[in-house]
Write a protein that holds these residues in place. Sequence first.
Motif, PDB file in Angstrom:
ATOM      1  N   PHE A 136       0.624  -1.241  -0.306  1.00 47.05           N
ATOM      2  CA  PHE A 136      -0.162   0.077  -0.100  1.00 47.05           C
ATOM      3  C   PHE A 136       1.159   1.077   0.054  1.00 47.05           C
ATOM      4  N   VAL A 137       1.682   1.167   0.215  1.00 50.40           N
ATOM      5  CA  VAL A 137       3.239   2.641   0.620  1.00 50.40           C
ATOM      6  C   VAL A 137       3.374   2.722  -0.759  1.00 50.40           C
ATOM      7  N   SER A 138       3.707   1.911  -1.293  1.00 51.79           N
ATOM      8  CA  SER A 138       4.014   1.274  -2.561  1.00 51.79           C
ATOM      9  C   SER A 138       3.022   1.598  -3.570  1.00 51.79           C
ATOM     10  N   ALA A 139       1.637   1.683  -3.639  1.00 52.01           N
ATOM     11  CA  ALA A 139       1.062   2.093  -4.382  1.00 52.01           C
ATOM     12  C   ALA A 139       0.062   3.567  -4.428  1.00 52.01           C
ATOM     13  N   GLU A 140       0.393   4.514  -2.945  1.00 51.87           N
ATOM     14  CA  GLU A 140      -0.221   5.508  -3.008  1.00 51.87           C
ATOM     15  C   GLU A 140       0.833   6.747  -3.095  1.00 51.87           C
ATOM     16  N   ALA A 141       2.576   6.150  -3.000  1.00 52.85           N
ATOM     17  CA  ALA A 141       3.256   7.056  -4.341  1.00 52.85           C
ATOM     18  C   ALA A 141       2.680   6.756  -5.394  1.00 52.85           C
ATOM     19  N   GLY A 142       3.157   5.816  -5.754  1.00 53.38           N
ATOM     20  CA  GLY A 142       2.329   5.267  -7.608  1.00 53.38           C
ATOM     21  C   GLY A 142       1.484   5.923  -7.922  1.00 53.38           C
ATOM     22  N   LEU A 143       0.228   6.042  -6.722  1.00 52.97           N
ATOM     23  CA  LEU A 143      -0.932   6.992  -7.504  1.00 52.97           C
ATOM     24  C   LEU A 143      -0.957   8.561  -7.867  1.00 52.97           C
ATOM     25  N   ALA A 144      -0.182   8.992  -6.373  1.00 51.92           N
ATOM     26  CA  ALA A 144       0.308  10.704  -6.017  1.00 51.92           C
ATOM     27  C   ALA A 144       1.145  10.712  -7.412  1.00 51.92           C
ATOM     28  N   PHE A 145       1.699   9.852  -8.350  1.00 50.76           N
ATOM     29  CA  PHE A 145       3.132  10.453  -9.155  1.00 50.76           C
ATOM     30  C   PHE A 145       2.456   9.766 -10.954  1.00 50.76           C
ATOM     31  N   LEU A 146       1.517   9.336 -10.380  1.00 50.46           N
ATOM     32  CA  LEU A 146       0.511   9.495 -12.323  1.00 50.46           C
ATOM     33  C   LEU A 146      -0.763  10.762 -11.622  1.00 50.46           C
ATOM     34  N   GLY A 147      -0.833  11.333 -10.087  1.00 53.31           N
ATOM     35  CA  GLY A 147      -1.563  12.579  -9.980  1.00 53.31           C
ATOM     36  C   GLY A 147      -3.426  11.324  -9.984  1.00 53.31           C
ATOM     37  N   ILE A 148      -3.419  10.596  -9.789  1.00 50.54           N
ATOM     38  CA  ILE A 148      -4.930  10.083  -9.114  1.00 50.54           C
ATOM     39  C   ILE A 148      -4.754  10.195  -7.143  1.00 50.54           C
ATOM     40  N   GLY A 149      -3.586  10.359  -7.356  1.00 58.54           N
ATOM     41  CA  GLY A 149      -3.942   9.515  -5.391  1.00 58.54           C
ATOM     42  C   GLY A 149      -4.420  11.322  -5.256  1.00 58.54           C
ATOM     43  N   VAL A 150      -3.643  11.222  -3.103  1.00 56.41           N
ATOM     44  CA  VAL A 150      -4.174  12.124  -2.948  1.00 56.41           C
ATOM     45  C   VAL A 150      -2.749  13.451  -3.370  1.00 56.41           C
ATOM     46  N   THR A 151      -3.267  14.709  -3.582  1.00 58.56           N
ATOM     47  CA  THR A 151      -2.585  15.470  -4.547  1.00 58.56           C
ATOM     48  C   THR A 151      -3.069  17.244  -3.453  1.00 58.56           C
ATOM     49  N   SER A 152      -3.895  16.663  -2.683  1.00 61.81           N
ATOM     50  CA  SER A 152      -4.208  18.136  -2.289  1.00 61.81           C
ATOM     51  C   SER A 152      -2.889  18.292  -0.997  1.00 61.81           C
ATOM     52  N   ARG A 153      -2.078  16.913  -0.602  1.00 62.40           N
ATOM     53  CA  ARG A 153      -1.192  16.817   0.771  1.00 62.40           C
ATOM     54  C   ARG A 153      -0.190  16.438   0.138  1.00 62.40           C
ATOM     55  N   PRO A 154       0.904  16.873   0.882  1.00 63.68           N
ATOM     56  CA  PRO A 154       2.409  16.752   0.502  1.00 63.68           C
ATOM     57  C   PRO A 154       2.629  15.082   0.423  1.00 63.68           C
ATOM     58  N   SER A 155       3.329  14.912  -0.861  1.00 66.76           N
ATOM     59  CA  SER A 155       3.225  13.357  -0.920  1.00 66.76           C
ATOM     60  C   SER A 155       4.416  12.978  -1.227  1.00 66.76           C
ATOM     61  N   TRP A 156       5.161  11.772  -1.048  1.00 63.95           N
ATOM     62  CA  TRP A 156       6.309  11.207  -2.013  1.00 63.95           C
ATOM     63  C   TRP A 156       6.263  11.144  -3.522  1.00 63.95           C
ATOM     64  N   GLY A 157       5.045  10.703  -4.117  1.00 60.27           N
ATOM     65  CA  GLY A 157       5.338  10.153  -5.452  1.00 60.27           C
ATOM     66  C   GLY A 157       4.719  11.530  -5.961  1.00 60.27           C
ATOM     67  N   GLN A 158       4.493  12.973  -5.642  1.00 59.79           N
ATOM     68  CA  GLN A 158       4.177  14.131  -6.156  1.00 59.79           C
ATOM     69  C   GLN A 158       5.784  14.718  -6.456  1.00 59.79           C
ATOM     70  N   THR A 159       6.535  14.151  -5.319  1.00 59.17           N
ATOM     71  CA  THR A 159       7.942  14.646  -5.462  1.00 59.17           C
ATOM     72  C   THR A 159       8.662  14.354  -6.692  1.00 59.17           C
ATOM     73  N   LEU A 160       8.677  12.659  -6.518  1.00 63.53           N
ATOM     74  CA  LEU A 160       9.128  12.295  -7.663  1.00 63.53           C
ATOM     75  C   LEU A 160       8.387  12.606  -9.182  1.00 63.53           C
ATOM     76  N   ASN A 161       7.561  12.783  -9.050  1.00 58.40           N
ATOM     77  CA  ASN A 161       6.600  13.278 -10.443  1.00 58.40           C
ATOM     78  C   ASN A 161       7.329  14.446 -11.195  1.00 58.40           C
ATOM     79  N   GLN A 162       7.588  15.492  -9.797  1.00 58.48           N
ATOM     80  CA  GLN A 162       7.914  17.113 -10.406  1.00 58.48           C
ATOM     81  C   GLN A 162       9.830  16.603 -10.195  1.00 58.48           C
TER      82      GLN A 162
END
Length: 339
Positions: free
Chosen positions: A270-296
């Motif tokens: 689930f940790v990997s899934a949360e980061a992956g979804l945030a990386f794709l822009g379909i997870g949590v986008t309104s709070r800080p996330s490791w996946g968002q940082t990876l995308n940027q």
Amino acid sequence: MSAETAGPETLGHLSDEPKGEDPGTKGRTITGKSPLRIAMGRLLRDKIALVCMAVVLFFVVIATFAGPLQKLFGVSTETVLPSRFLNLDLTPKAEYGPPYGPLTMDHPFGIAPRTATDNLAFWLEGAQNSLQIAATATILAMLFGVTLGLLGGFLGGAVDRFLTFVTDFFLTLPFILAALTIAPIINERFRDSPNYTTIQVFALIMVLAGFGWMSVARLIRGEVLSLREREFVQAARVMGMPTGRLLLKELLPNLVAPIVVASSLMLPAFVSAEAGLAFLGIGVTSRPSWGQTLNQGISFFDGYALYLYQPLIGIVLLVLALNLLGDALRDALDPKTRR
């Protein structure tokens, strides 16, 4: 006659000596160990497991005290006037750290390009967000999966067939496709809601838990199918024990080992899934996330690789430690394991 009786008395005295007893063990008491105590002993002897436990505890402390840690280091996710901190190419100026300057005490992890937010503050809140979502989804998935597995395996018949059909149906649904479908609906429906952040987090937890309980249900069902034929279950039935009490008091304690192992392996997924979804822009986008940082960070990898490596190292360390700890727990709780 006295000479005749002396021999047997002497032989009888010698025969009273316990046979095969080691004089060195005389006076020692042999104590039994419970399965849990044996498992803990195995786990504490496993050096890799101890290191993984320390890493997991480190991230748990970060997730729990992310706010106080930000105050301790004097950092925050809020920033004003990014142009004051950034060059024309949107990278941080040299006096504020990498890529053109050294790390500073004011910003121990540097600042982010384009937004000028502090990387350490974002990293701490990203760890908190990831662990909170993954842990909550794991708990919900385990509760649902264990409940259905217990009921299906114990009751059998039509109930078992129906629950097995539901489990197989959910297994046929692709997780990514469902997430890609649900995320736009949530964004469009609740974009203007004042509780949009909470709704987004709740929706992601429901998606993760809704697609994670099936393997647990099948595992628990298989265990219950074998346990329900054991003598202690048959004895409880003969005594007239209610079904709910039998499930909770007799069967559930015997399922602790597979439940612990399954949850320890579900959490890193689930940790990997949360980061992956945030990386794709379909997870949590309104709070800080490791996946968002990876995308940027991909856009600035050539000149500012540290910006990408910071969340990547956090994800790899946490997921690897959780996976290795789960394997160690499985080996420790398995009575057939010889390590």
